[in-house]
Each structure stands twice: as structure tokens, then as C-alpha cells.
Design an enzyme around this catalytic site. Structure first.
Site, short mmCIF file in Angstrom:
data_model
loop_
_atom_site.label_atom_id
_atom_site.label_comp_id
_atom_site.label_asym_id
_atom_site.label_seq_id
_atom_site.Cartn_x
_atom_site.Cartn_y
_atom_site.Cartn_z
N HIS A 169 0.85 -1.22 -0.17
CA HIS A 169 0.02 0.23 0.10
C HIS A 169 0.95 1.13 -0.12
O HIS A 169 2.16 1.24 0.81
CB HIS A 169 -0.80 0.01 1.48
CG HIS A 169 -2.05 0.97 1.19
ND1 HIS A 169 -2.11 2.41 1.31
CD2 HIS A 169 -3.57 0.52 0.84
CE1 HIS A 169 -3.20 2.97 1.23
NE2 HIS A 169 -4.25 2.05 0.83
N ASP A 182 -8.12 -5.11 -0.08
CA ASP A 182 -8.44 -6.00 -1.09
C ASP A 182 -8.12 -7.46 -0.96
O ASP A 182 -8.67 -8.32 -1.59
CB ASP A 182 -7.75 -5.45 -2.51
CG ASP A 182 -8.28 -4.26 -2.85
OD1 ASP A 182 -7.58 -3.18 -2.89
OD2 ASP A 182 -9.59 -3.95 -2.96
#
Ligand code: SDX
Length: 455
Positions: A312, A370
Site C-alpha cells: 500500500h 482487497d
């Protein structure tokens, strides 16, 4: 008493020795910023930060992320608290208004969301223009964009509070309907109309899974699972799709068209499309004994494979949303669908191996939102192609809250970044007859177009 000296940084140009001072601005939490808005006018140079790894594009009071500590706050409330105690309409109200609603406010807001769920019947005709095998995200981009012709500047002033609330309420209320019809269209099933007596997530599941032959009555566990997923995906500061909506909105463009641009950005596999890629990756890995091979592929610079659902830009620690989802996956699958248990077990094992691998540790790569969301969506009975569509429905409130925050502050300027130019210097025009036929530079080398252009 001496006025407190404003904190600043000084930039020194080593070539000329010139010094330039820029003031530091402090927020309520997180890193301060250096105000470089006058950098060009003072230095004649641009700052350079492709991908905006160190650039704050705005100031905002909606969401705060502490990437080092793995914290996510919406208007000051921790995402864990909201996921465990609130529901999606409440979180929408919070993001939009800054405070959690009281009973009366919540009831009124629910009424707004409920009474605008239907689509204009003419919009339904747009669906039949899509190929049956279209990706549902292609349909979402098209239909949301088309809403700008039904809610246009002819009838609404989107710079006014009233106009902004029209955009907010219609988008929040209609997104589940648009998404459910996209799904039904891909199945070749009739569209199912919303029912006002159902709450937001119940209504969404009803439109997704009921048919004219039989009503779908989701269990409480399924309704809660969807509601939590929507909460966990609601907003996330200045991510790529939110920045896209705001960039489009900075020109004063129609908010429905701006959100359509956000849908397009979210679709990418590096962003919201990752949830679909995670499930496909888990199916490809198939069993625990294959995990090491895929971890090695993810570490191999020559191999384009990445561990989808990992890493991320902001979180250099656990993504708090992944933690909530992991916990919730277990309790949910026990209740609604142990069939997907092997997938969850494989995902948990993959996470364990990756988090103990030096490469992932050194690069601070953790599971993101996700990584687990796809497992819950599969358990709810949705195909992978619908995963990012659900993300779209959830993130609509983040996009439109951030769009509204900018528009409330009327002094915003159009977003217009500059560049580092590396192209040709100015040169004289060459007439066609004078152009050298054996051009040195191959056009589109190694492609069909290249063969077309090469003599
Ligand atoms: C979302 O921004 C948001 O807030 C997004 C989001 C939201 O709610 O809006 O949180 C939702 O988009 C989550 C992210 C979903 N995407 C994925 O899961 C796709 C896989 N992840 C990566 O592609 C990547 O981690 C990104 C895109 C998420 C972040 O990319 P960055 O910040 O540009 O980091 P990078 O690509 O420069 O990676 C840093 C290093 C690189 O190695 P080096 O070049 O330094 O040697 O880490 C490596 C990368 O190769 N790396 C990975 C990896 N992610 C990064 N290596 C293997 N597998 C991965 N998944």
C-alpha cells in the site's frame, strides 16, 4: 511580546547560493506540510513528485490515515469502531456531515436514501447497448456518466448547497440500483426494482439476487457482511480514484461525470480492481504447497507478478481494514458458506508466509483491504467481475464527500500540475518532400502499427 516566528524551511540553490523560504503548515494530526504554492514564482522551478509520494494535494477534515501505525479514522472515529458498531448509512452521514446522526437525523437520512433508489426508466435503455459479456465496471462507468444528462446544469446549480445535496443523495441512493442492474444484465435476468421497506444493504442484496420467480431474503449474517464491506471501503483520504473525482471536479464539471471518472480509476488492478485479482491469484496458487513458488515470483524483479492484495502507498504497517475483514471472514464463513473455507485458509497461509519473508518485511508489504474482501464477496454469491463494482458502491460516499468538501470552499482553483519537459527543442517545420524517408527512429517498434509505418 515578540510575534511567534512562523515555522518555515529554507531551500538553498547551490548553483546561485540564493535562499528561498517556505512556510510550514500544521494540521490537527499527522505530518505537517511545506507550502510550496509559491515555489515556481519564487524560484522559477517546479517541485517534482511523480505519483505524489510526498505531496499533499489539499487539506481535508474527512479521513485521517496513519500509515506507520496502521490507523484509519473517519471524522475522528476509528474504522474498527465504525465497522463493529455502526452501519453504512450512518457512516455516510458521518463522512458527509462531520458527526454521527442522532435518531431523528438518521431516520431522515434513511428516507432520503430510500426515496431516490429508482432510476429514470430511460436510463434502463442504456444497459441494452452494452455487450452481454461487458465487464460490469465498463457498464458502471457508462451509466454513472449518463446520469449527468439526467441531472444537468440546466436544472441544477451544483455550486449551491441544494444542488450539491441533489448530487449526493441521488448518487448514494442509486449506485446500488445501477450496480445490481449491471449484474442482472450480465446474467440475462430481468432487472429487480428496489423495495422501500428494506434497509440499504438488504435492498442491495434483494436487487442482486431476487428474481421475478422468487424473492431473495438474505440472512442477517449476509446483510451484515455486506454492510461491513461497504463501511470498510467507504473512504480513504486522497487515493487515486478520489483524487480523480476531485481533479475532474476542480474544473466545475458535473458531479455525476466526475464520479464516473472516479469509477474508471478505481477499476485499475493497482487500485480497486485488486480484489478481483486476489481471488484469481488464489485460484492460480490453488494449494499451500505452491505458495513458495508464487512468493518467489512476487520477489523476482524480472517477473511482473505481484502479490495482489499486498502492499500500500500509505500503510507501512497492517491495513486496519484487512484486520477487521480477516476476523470477520472466519465468523462469516462459519455462518454462511464454509465452501469458501479452503480459499480463506489458503489466503491466511499465504499471508503468514509473506509476513515472515524478509523481502516483504523489508518493503513493509502487508495485506490491504482487497486481500480478504474478495473472499467475503464470493461467500455472498457474487462473481469476481462484480467485486470492484461493490467497491464502487461503497466508495461513492467517499468520492462525493470529498467533492462536496472542496465545493463548500468556493475559493478552490482548477487543478493544473506542471511537468519536467524532456522533449525536442523548438525546430523548423520540414516540408513533406524534404523529409528523409529512412527515418532513424522506428515508429512503434515491434508492434503491428510499427510494421504499418515502417517502409
Ligand atoms: C487500494 O491509495 C489507497 O488508499 C488505495 C486503497 C483505497 O482504499 O482507496 O487502499 C485501495 O487500492 C489498495 C491497493 C490494492 N492494490 C493491490 O493490492 C495491487 C498490489 N499492490 C501493489 O501494486 C502496490 O503495493 C500498490 C500499488 C498498492 C502501492 O504501490 P506503490 O506505493 O507505488 O509502491 P511501489 O509499487 O513503488 O512498491 C514499492 C516496492 C517495489 O519494489 P522496489 O521497486 O522498491 O524494489 O514494493 C514492491 C515493488 O516492487 N511491491 C510489491 C508489491 N507491492 C509493492 N512486490 C510484490 N508484491 C506486491 N504486491
Amino acid at each position: 511580546m515578540e510575534k511567534e516566528k512562523k515555522k518555515s524551511v529554507t531551500v538553498i540553490d547551490n548553483q546561485t547560493g540564493k535562499k528561498f523560504e517556505f512556510f510550514i503548515k500544521h494540521g490537527s494530526s499527522g505530518p505537517s506540510v511545506v507550502d510550496f504554492s509559491t515555489f515556481y514564482s519564487k524560484t522559477g522551478m517546479f517541485t517534482y513528485d511523480p505519483g505524489y509520494t510526498s505531496t499533499a494535494s489539499c487539506q481535508s477534515a474527512i479521513t485521517y490515515i496513519d500509515g506507520e501505525k496502521g490507523k484509519l479514522l473517519h471524522r475522528g472515529y476509528a474504522i474498527e469502531d465504525l465497522a463493529n458498531n455502526s452501519d453504512y448509512p450512518e457512516v455516510c452521514y458521518l463522512l458527509l456531515n462531520g458527526e454521527l446522526p442522532d435518531e431523528n437525523q438518521k431516520e431522515k437520512f434513511r428516507g432520503i436514501l430510500t426515496n431516490h433508489t429508482m432510476l429514470h426508466e430511460q436510463i434502463l435503455r442504456f444497459y441494452s447497448g452494452f455487450r452481454r459479456d461487458s465487464h460490469p465496471m465498463a457498464i458502471m462507468v457508462g451509466i454513472v456518466g449518463a446520469l449527468s444528462s439526467f441531472y444537468s446544469e440546466k436544472n441544477y446549480d451544483f455550486s449551491s448547497i441544494e444542488g450539491q445535496w441533489v448530487a449526493v443523495s441521488r448518487l448514494l441512493a442509486k449506485m446500488p440500483t445501477i450496480a445490481a442492474i449491471a449484474y442482472k444484465y450480465s446474467l440475462g435476468q430481468p432487472f429487480i426494482y428496489p423495495k422501500n421497506e428494506l434497509n440499504y444493504s438488504e435492498n442491495f442484496l434483494h436487487m442482486l439476487f431476487s428474481t421475478p420467480c422468487g424473492e431473495y431474503h438474505p440472512s442477517l449474517a449476509r446483510v451484515e457482511a455486506l454492510d461491513k464491506l461497504l463501511i470498510l471501503h467507504a473512504d480513504h483520504e486522497q487515493n487515486a480514484s478520489t483524487s480523480t473525482v476531485k481533479m475532474a471536479g476542480s474544473s466545475g464539471a458535473n458531479p455525476f461525470a466526475c464520479v464516473a471518472a472516479g469509477v474508471a480509476s478505481l477499476w485499475g488492478p493497482a487500485h480497486g480492481g485488486a480484489n478481483e485479482s486476489v481471488i484469481r491469484m488464489l485460484y492460480e496458487i490453488e494449494k499451500e504447497e505452491n505458495i513458495k513458488e508464487y512468493i518467489d515470483k512476487a520477489k523476482d524483479k524480472k517477473d511482473p507478478f505481484r502479490l495482489m492484495g499486498f502492499g500500500h502507498r500509505v500503510y507501512k504497517n497492517h491495513d486496519p481494514r484487512a484486520n477487521v475483514l480477516r476476523k470477520y471472514c472466519y465468523s462469516l464463513l462459519e455462518e454462511i458458506d464454509s465452501v469458501n473455507y479452503p480459499l480463506l485458509k489458503l489466503a491466511t497461509k499465504l499471508e503468514e508466509v509473506a509476513l515472515n519473508d524478509k523481502y516483504f518485511i523489508s518493503k513493509k508489504l502487508y495485506p490491504n483491504v482487497d486481500f480478504y474482501s474478495g473472499i467475503i464477496l464470493k461467500a455472498l454469491g457474487l462473481p469476481e467481475s462484480m467485486f470492484t463494482v461493490i467497491f464502487t458502491v461503497a466508495r461513492t460516499v467517499g468520492w462525493i464527500s470529498q467533492w462536496k468538501e472542496v465545493n463548500e470552499n468556493q475559493t478552490t482553483k482548477i487543478s493544473r500540475p506542471r511537468q519536467l519537459y524532456i522533449g525536442k527543442d523548438e525546430r523548423a517545420f520540414t516540408k513533406l518532400r524534404d523529409r528523409n524517408r529512412t527515418s532513424k527512429k522506428k515508429m512503434f517498434p515491434g508492434t503491428v502499427l510499427g510494421r504499418l509505418f515502417q517502409t
